[in-house]
Design an enzyme around this catalytic site. Structure first.
Site, PDB file in Angstrom:
ATOM      1  N   ASP A  17      79.566  22.553  51.674  1.00 46.25           N
ATOM      2  CA  ASP A  17      80.705  23.393  51.282  1.00 46.25           C
ATOM      3  C   ASP A  17      80.353  24.827  50.886  1.00 46.25           C
ATOM      4  O   ASP A  17      80.856  25.354  49.886  1.00 46.25           O
ATOM      5  CB  ASP A  17      81.468  22.731  50.128  1.00 46.25           C
ATOM      6  CG  ASP A  17      81.852  21.283  50.418  1.00 46.25           C
ATOM      7  OD1 ASP A  17      81.799  20.864  51.587  1.00 46.25           O
ATOM      8  OD2 ASP A  17      82.198  20.572  49.469  1.00 46.25           O
ATOM      9  N   LYS A  79      86.097  17.571  55.225  1.00 47.03           N
ATOM     10  CA  LYS A  79      86.351  16.496  54.263  1.00 47.03           C
ATOM     11  C   LYS A  79      87.417  16.900  53.260  1.00 47.03           C
ATOM     12  O   LYS A  79      87.667  18.073  53.037  1.00 47.03           O
ATOM     13  CB  LYS A  79      85.055  16.090  53.550  1.00 47.03           C
ATOM     14  CG  LYS A  79      84.433  17.162  52.677  1.00 47.03           C
ATOM     15  CD  LYS A  79      83.067  16.703  52.165  1.00 47.03           C
ATOM     16  CE  LYS A  79      82.435  17.692  51.224  1.00 47.03           C
ATOM     17  NZ  LYS A  79      83.038  17.804  49.918  1.00 47.03           N
ATOM     18  N   CYS A 111      80.896  18.545  44.205  1.00 48.99           N
ATOM     19  CA  CYS A 111      80.552  17.949  45.502  1.00 48.99           C
ATOM     20  C   CYS A 111      79.064  17.659  45.652  1.00 48.99           C
ATOM     21  O   CYS A 111      78.686  16.615  46.181  1.00 48.99           O
ATOM     22  CB  CYS A 111      81.052  18.851  46.628  1.00 48.99           C
ATOM     23  SG  CYS A 111      82.863  19.017  46.639  1.00 48.99           S
TER      24      CYS A 111
END
Length: 182
Positions: A17, A79, A111
């Site tokens: 991310d 996701k 995350c």
């Protein structure tokens, strides 16, 4: 001691991310992006598989451009859950048949933390590049690093990873990668 040894034929790089709308808010975001660039080039030079996740790309954007342009051979996953260990990602990691996962990304306390925890539960050796992960606040980052260390992840850094994978100087790979570190 095997837990602390990185070998290119056992490693995977998982980038979590590092996205356009998230990174400007991340403490030391530019340095994190730079270190990810070094790790991407290292992985590419050593034929280490690269996986990339993007959390809700519709809202947070895609992977930052300066990294995305280097990730042509990476396998990307979108996701909505915080952990990158969806069934799809875990199936892909299992298909590669490598047990050591180098982790980078954001946010360290969300995350990255949840992914590290899930990979450790699955029996993987996890190496967190502490200078290639980040959070919005230093407090959240520090807490995440401490938790991941307590869980059993190897907390390391970009240069240690590069040199551990290289193993020796004087090789063409060494000469190429040293240009990135200097």
């Amino acid at each position: 001691m095997e837990k602390y040894c990185l070998h290119r034929e056992e490693a995977i790089l998982l980038i979590i991310d590092i996205q356009e709308k998230l990174m400007p808010a991340i403490n030391k975001g530019e340095k994190i992006i730079s270190n990810n660039g070094i790790l991407i080039e290292t992985a590419k030079n050593m034929d280490i598989p690269i996986l990339v996740t993007e959390q809700y790309p519709k809202g947070l954007g895609k992977t930052v451009e300066e990294l995305d342009e280097k990730l042509e051979s990476a396998v990307k996953f979108s996701k909505m859950v915080f952990s990158s260990c969806s069934n799809e990602v875990l199936d892909h990691i299992q298909s590669i048949k490598r047990k050591k996962v180098i982790i980078t990304g954001a946010e360290a306390h969300v995350c990255v933390f949840q992914t590290v925890r899930d990979l450790l539960k699955q029996g993987y050796y996890v190496f967190v590049a502490e200078d290639a992960v980040g959070s919005r606040t230093r407090e959240n980052y520090d807490n995440a690093i401490a938790l991941m260390r307590e869980m059993g992840a190897v907390i390391t850094n970009t240069e240690t990873i590069v040199f551990d994978l290289l193993k020796e100087s004087g090789t063409p790979e060494f000469k190429t990668l040293m240009k990135l570190i200097k």
